[in-house]
Enzyme design. Structure first.
Site, PDB file in Angstrom:
ATOM      1  N   GLY A   1       0.593   5.757   0.947  1.00  0.00           N
ATOM      2  CA  GLY A   1      -0.189   6.855   1.501  1.00  0.00           C
ATOM      3  C   GLY A   1       0.719   8.000   1.860  1.00  0.00           C
ATOM      4  O   GLY A   1       1.897   8.043   1.478  1.00  0.00           O
ATOM      5  N   GLY A   2       0.186   8.936   2.607  1.00  0.00           N
ATOM      6  CA  GLY A   2       0.942  10.132   2.957  1.00  0.00           C
ATOM      7  C   GLY A   2       2.179   9.834   3.760  1.00  0.00           C
ATOM      8  O   GLY A   2       3.140  10.599   3.745  1.00  0.00           O
ATOM      9  N   MET A   3       2.186   8.722   4.498  1.00  0.00           N
ATOM     10  CA  MET A   3       3.339   8.409   5.327  1.00  0.00           C
ATOM     11  C   MET A   3       4.316   7.484   4.625  1.00  0.00           C
ATOM     12  O   MET A   3       5.233   6.950   5.238  1.00  0.00           O
ATOM     13  CB  MET A   3       2.873   7.776   6.646  1.00  0.00           C
ATOM     14  CG  MET A   3       2.099   8.739   7.534  1.00  0.00           C
ATOM     15  SD  MET A   3       2.897  10.338   7.731  1.00  0.00           S
ATOM     16  CE  MET A   3       4.439   9.846   8.456  1.00  0.00           C
ATOM     17  N   GLY A   4       4.165   7.258   3.315  1.00  0.00           N
ATOM     18  CA  GLY A   4       5.133   6.468   2.580  1.00  0.00           C
ATOM     19  C   GLY A   4       4.532   5.224   1.963  1.00  0.00           C
ATOM     20  O   GLY A   4       3.342   4.951   2.081  1.00  0.00           O
TER      21      GLY A   4
ATOM     22  N   LYS B   1       8.601  -0.102   5.242  1.00  0.00           N
ATOM     23  CA  LYS B   1       7.976   1.164   4.861  1.00  0.00           C
ATOM     24  C   LYS B   1       9.061   2.129   4.387  1.00  0.00           C
ATOM     25  O   LYS B   1      10.061   2.342   5.079  1.00  0.00           O
ATOM     26  CB  LYS B   1       7.216   1.772   6.040  1.00  0.00           C
ATOM     27  CG  LYS B   1       6.609   3.143   5.727  1.00  0.00           C
ATOM     28  CD  LYS B   1       5.869   3.710   6.929  1.00  0.00           C
ATOM     29  CE  LYS B   1       4.578   2.965   7.164  1.00  0.00           C
ATOM     30  NZ  LYS B   1       3.765   3.606   8.220  1.00  0.00           N
TER      31      LYS B   1
ATOM     32  N   GLY C   1       0.834  -1.196   0.000  1.00  0.00           N
ATOM     33  CA  GLY C   1       0.000   0.000   0.000  1.00  0.00           C
ATOM     34  C   GLY C   1       0.862   1.236   0.000  1.00  0.00           C
ATOM     35  O   GLY C   1       2.090   1.181   0.135  1.00  0.00           O
TER      36      GLY C   1
ATOM     37  N   ASP D   1      -1.807  10.632  17.264  1.00  0.00           N
ATOM     38  CA  ASP D   1      -2.633  10.495  16.060  1.00  0.00           C
ATOM     39  C   ASP D   1      -3.398   9.177  16.090  1.00  0.00           C
ATOM     40  O   ASP D   1      -3.451   8.446  15.109  1.00  0.00           O
ATOM     41  CB  ASP D   1      -1.779  10.580  14.801  1.00  0.00           C
ATOM     42  CG  ASP D   1      -2.626  10.851  13.543  1.00  0.00           C
ATOM     43  OD1 ASP D   1      -3.746  11.382  13.698  1.00  0.00           O
ATOM     44  OD2 ASP D   1      -2.169  10.524  12.443  1.00  0.00           O
TER      45      ASP D   1
END
Length: 870
Positions: free
Chosen positions: A25-28, A45, A23, A138
């Site tokens: 996303g914004g975090m890599g 990641k 996958g 978060d």
């Protein structure tokens, strides 16, 4: 920094080989990969350039990653490694198999039971992080992952932590603005709108209580199926966080229990001071309201550990009120029962009695990991006074004000809650105890204070004596909670057929000798007290009815007519009944973590499936483990699980209590507790289970040892009333035959790799100094070079050394010892990070090559209560 790009299968980053994408996303980007050194599948990641290119933020990230890696908690994603290769920064974690909570909630709200199970696990993970000074900042459904086995993992600790340059103090200006609608840019976010605490929205410096607010928002969503704060824009959502309460549950489609609603609302108080002040308090409040989940609770079982890993916190006024409300609701009758909490510290209580006036309580407890100590407190008060009697257990009280206590107690090795000490008499007001009898396992004092009932083991089976010297009953198992009747004529006791396993019966001695059972067999029984008129016995048991798999309070008449009194979330132990009918009992959360380290210098991890894992054995190559689980949801004869240590999910093999596993990891040997002459051979892969009957030999609960070639093994057993000894049995079938001509009580048998010698432990865990090494060819024996307090584990593969462990209440040291010279080296030192309530570290297992080890960590956290029926 090279431009970030998708990685193709086969690409290597240091020792990691990319397999496939998982996958982005914004975090890599996240990939499935193989750790070529350890031959395990992991997740890797790739960090965003915004993080990797900023030296200060990268340093902060690495520090936080190290902090999270050190947590080693089953409800936090395990961080294995961080590094750089090909100009790419990456982080390596365990590979999870399941769904995020966000994906699960796409199908609507969760049932109350699952909500509580998940909530307790999340709270436990947060508590572990907060204790190490790590705040998530978060917490949201996207960062919560539910494995296929129901284990919840908290993801991305620290990745959303604010940049130091962006930190704000109160009064610095307007709340932060969030690009992209809801979330902040990768690596710069201070949280997610709708889950942020008010102090986060205001840009203030936050602490762990901010996570508790976010937890409340997640809990609300699990219960209702909708977000607690949700508006069209991020700015409106954050304004709602500051000024509005979540929609009332009456506006949701699913009715919500009032108790859990109160917990949720307390989490989301606008002021941090009004919330739960710790995640531990929060977790306990959930346990009290909704019951402990399978992942953290179960019923007591098995010899060396009484599993169930809970996080019982002794404060929490909300818990006291909620638990009392729950308990009152379970009382059958017109008037509600009353429950009053007596103790408020964190630890384990073992032994408690009312004073003759019923207004005070004397109890023994191990608070915050300290040794047992005797205290007295007034019912309704909050300040306990120590009686200056340490390393002691209260076992009885007379109407004249005398106490019976075991002093200088020590735990029996390989068990978690069985102790032996010196019986002593002392005044309920304190003072110097007067010693009565040594080597006593349990005892009671008559109402008039003139006689004692004692449990002893003078070189043979355990026996009940009343008065001292007059033997009334013997067993190859063990006896607990002897209770002299009010008239002093008979003794009631708990009879446990298997040593260390708390299944058993309520039994009573006959005036003319012998004993009879008053109840059917309970899967767990603990605590016993006479009613004041001597017509009933109250006790705590599980498995006597279908209403609870945890210990509930029952009463039985002398004719054997039993009834259930009440039950609570978690377990109870009965201690005493006052003259006005009030009951003194403890409410307990019990757990065992099945810990394993493979390789041996790797961080330990808990592989428990149902929170009640024990007796773990590891394959010779260190790549797999098998263990027993018991607790809610398991049958009376427990369950055996097997799992590869590459992150794969555990596989249920079948019913039984594990004794061992073939060195190649292909078969597991298990016993059947309810049928002590039965052995089961369970394949870990393809194949059919086999069952053997070794009658007339009965298997005693202990691990097995393999003969060379792994086609035959040695186990501990006994025939009839004979003492324990070593027997040999072949996987090809046939009779169980004595291993040597040496008879007498034994507690451990380990065959050397060449099959020439056997290391035999001392008398049923009592005296390990009696351990010997037997030459199987000649029968000759020599003393095993063990020091006081050391117990053998197994042979080293070289055949000239063996591993042994010295256990204390909350730590253990594993030694590697030369079998001839006795010279020793410290191989491992083990100590839990949180000693409160830790009963034992036990059931140690070391592979012959020393490439892996396993053990059980057992914890019981309890609180003392007084129950008033009306």
């Amino acid at each position: 920094m090279a431009a970030q790009m998708a990685l193709n299968p086969g690409t290597t980053l240091g020792p990691y080989e990319i397999m496939s994408p998982l996958g982005a996303g914004g975090m890599g980007e996240v990939y499935r990969a193989t750790d070529t050194r350890l031959e395990r599948v992991i997740a890797i990641k790739i960090l965003p350039q915004a993080v990797a290119a900023d030296a200060e933020r990268l340093l902060r990230f690495e520090q936080e990653a190290k902090s999270v890696a050190a947590l080693n908690h089953p409800n936090i994603l395990s961080v294995h490694d961080i590094g750089e290769a090909r100009g790419i920064r990456y982080i390596v974690t365990e590979l999870l198999d399941g769904q995020t909570l966000r994906e699960i909630l796409a199908n609507g709200p969760l049932p109350l039971r699952r909500t509580v199970e998940y909530g307790i696990q999340i709270a436990q993970g947060l508590a572990a992080a907060h204790e190490k000074g790590v705040v998530h900042r978060d917490l949201k459904p996207e960062n919560l992952f539910v494995n296929k086995d129901g284990r919840v993992k908290i993801l991305d600790f620290g990745l959303a932590k604010q940049n130091p340059q962006a930190a704000r103090r109160p009064g610095d200006g307007a709340p932060l603005q969030f690009p992209n609608g809801v979330e902040t840019a990768a690596g710069l976010a201070l949280g997610t709108a709708g889950y942020m605490s008010p102090e986060q929205v205001r840009g203030e410096v936050v602490d762990h209580r901010s996570d508790i607010f976010s937890f409340g928002a997640v809990l609300y969503e699990m219960l209702s199926g909708r977000r607690a704060f949700k508006h069209d824009t991020a700015a409106e959502t954050m304004t709602a966080v500051l000024k509005e309460d979540p929609p009332d549950f009456s506006q949701t489609e699913t009715p919500i229990a009032a108790g859990i609603g109160r917990v949720m609302r307390r989490c989301m108080e606008k002021s941090p001071e009004q919330r739960f002040q710790s995640a531990k308090d929060l977790g306990f409040a959930l346990e009290a309201l909704g019951g402990a989940p399978h992942s953290t609770a179960g019923h007591p079982a098995l010899a060396a550990a009484r599993p169930r890993m809970g996080t019982l916190i002794a404060v929490a006024a909300v818990m006291a009120a909620a638990l009392a409300a729950y308990l009152a609701g379970t009382r059958i009758g017109v008037e509600p029962a009353r429950f009053e909490r007596v103790t408020f510290q964190r630890g384990y209580i073992k032994g408690a009695r009312f004073t003759p006036d019923g207004q005070n309580v004397i109890y023994s407890a191990a608070w915050e990991g300290r040794p047992y100590e005797v205290f007295t407190t007034r019912v309704g008060g909050h300040n306990a006074r120590p009686l200056e009697l340490k390393n002691a257990l209260v076992v009885g009280a007379s109407t004249a004000g005398d106490l019976a206590a075991l002093i200088n107690v020590r735990r029996i090795p390989t068990t978690s809650w069985i102790h032996v000490g010196t019986l002593a008499r002392l005044s309920a007001s304190g003072g110097t105890p007067r010693e009565i009898l040594e080597a006593v396992w349990d005892a009671d004092i008559s109402r008039d204070g003139k006689q004692f009932a004692v449990v002893r083991k003078p070189g043979g089976p355990q026996q009940l004596e009343y008065p001292i010297g007059n033997v009334l009953f013997k067993t190859s198992g063990y006896i607990s909670h002897p209770r002299i009747s009010p008239d002093g004529q008979v003794v009631a006791f708990l009879e446990h057929p298997l040593f260390g396993d708390d299944r058993g019966y309520v039994s009573i001695t006959e005036p003319n000798g012998g004993a009879r059972r008053l109840t059917a067999e309970a899967s767990a029984v603990d605590g016993l007290a006479w009613s004041q008129d001597g017509r009933q016995l109250w006790f705590a048991a599980a498995g006597l009815d279908t209403q609870s798999a945890e210990r509930t309070v029952h009463a039985v008449t002398l004719a054997g007519k039993a009834r259930r009194i009440f039950g609570v979330p978690g377990d109870v132990t009965v201690w005493d009944i006052a003259s006005d009918g009030r009951l003194l009992f403890t409410h307990e959360n019990i757990g065992s973590a099945q810990m394993v380290a493979s390789p041996a210098d790797a961080p330990e991890r808990n592989v428990t499936v149902l929170g009640h894992g024990v007796n773990g054995v590891v394959s010779s190559d260190g790549k797999s483990i098998a263990f027993t689980e018991s607790g809610p949801g398991t049958p009376n004869d427990y369950l055996v699980f097997f799992r590869h240590l590459d992150g794969s999910a555990a596989v249920e093999l079948g019913e039984g209590s594990i004794f061992g596993m073939t060195p190649d990891g292909k078969y597991v040997v298990a016993g059947v507790p309810s049928q002590p002459t039965r052995l089961r051979i369970l394949p870990t892969g393809a194949g059919e289970p086999r069952t053997f009957d070794v009658a007339p030999v009965q298997l005693d609960h202990s691990s097995i040892s393999w003969m060379p070639g792994a086609r035959a093994f040695v186990f501990l057993g006994h025939s009839g009333t004979a003492m324990q000894r070593a027997y040999r049995f072949s996987l090809d079938g046939g009779a169980a035959t004595p291993l040597t001509s040496r008879e007498g009580a034994q507690s451990w048998n380990r065959v050397s790799p060449d099959g020439k010698f056997v290391l035999q432990g001392g008398s049923a865990g009592m005296d390990w100094a009696q351990s010997v090494i037997v030459d199987l060819a000649t029968g000759a024996t020599r003393a095993a070079p063990l020091q006081e307090g050391e117990a053998p584990i197994d042979w080293d593969q070289d055949g000239s050394h063996f591993f042994a462990v010295a256990e204390s209440e909350d730590s253990a040291t594993i030694f590697r010892i030369d079998a001839v010279t006795g010279s020793r080296e410290v191989w491992r030192k083990i100590r839990p990070s949180d000693p409160a309530g830790t009963l034992s570290l036990s059931h140690f297992f070391v592979t012959p090559s020393g490439n892996a080890y396993a053990y059980n960590a057992v914890r019981v956290l309890s609180a003392l209560y007084v129950y008033s029926p009306k």
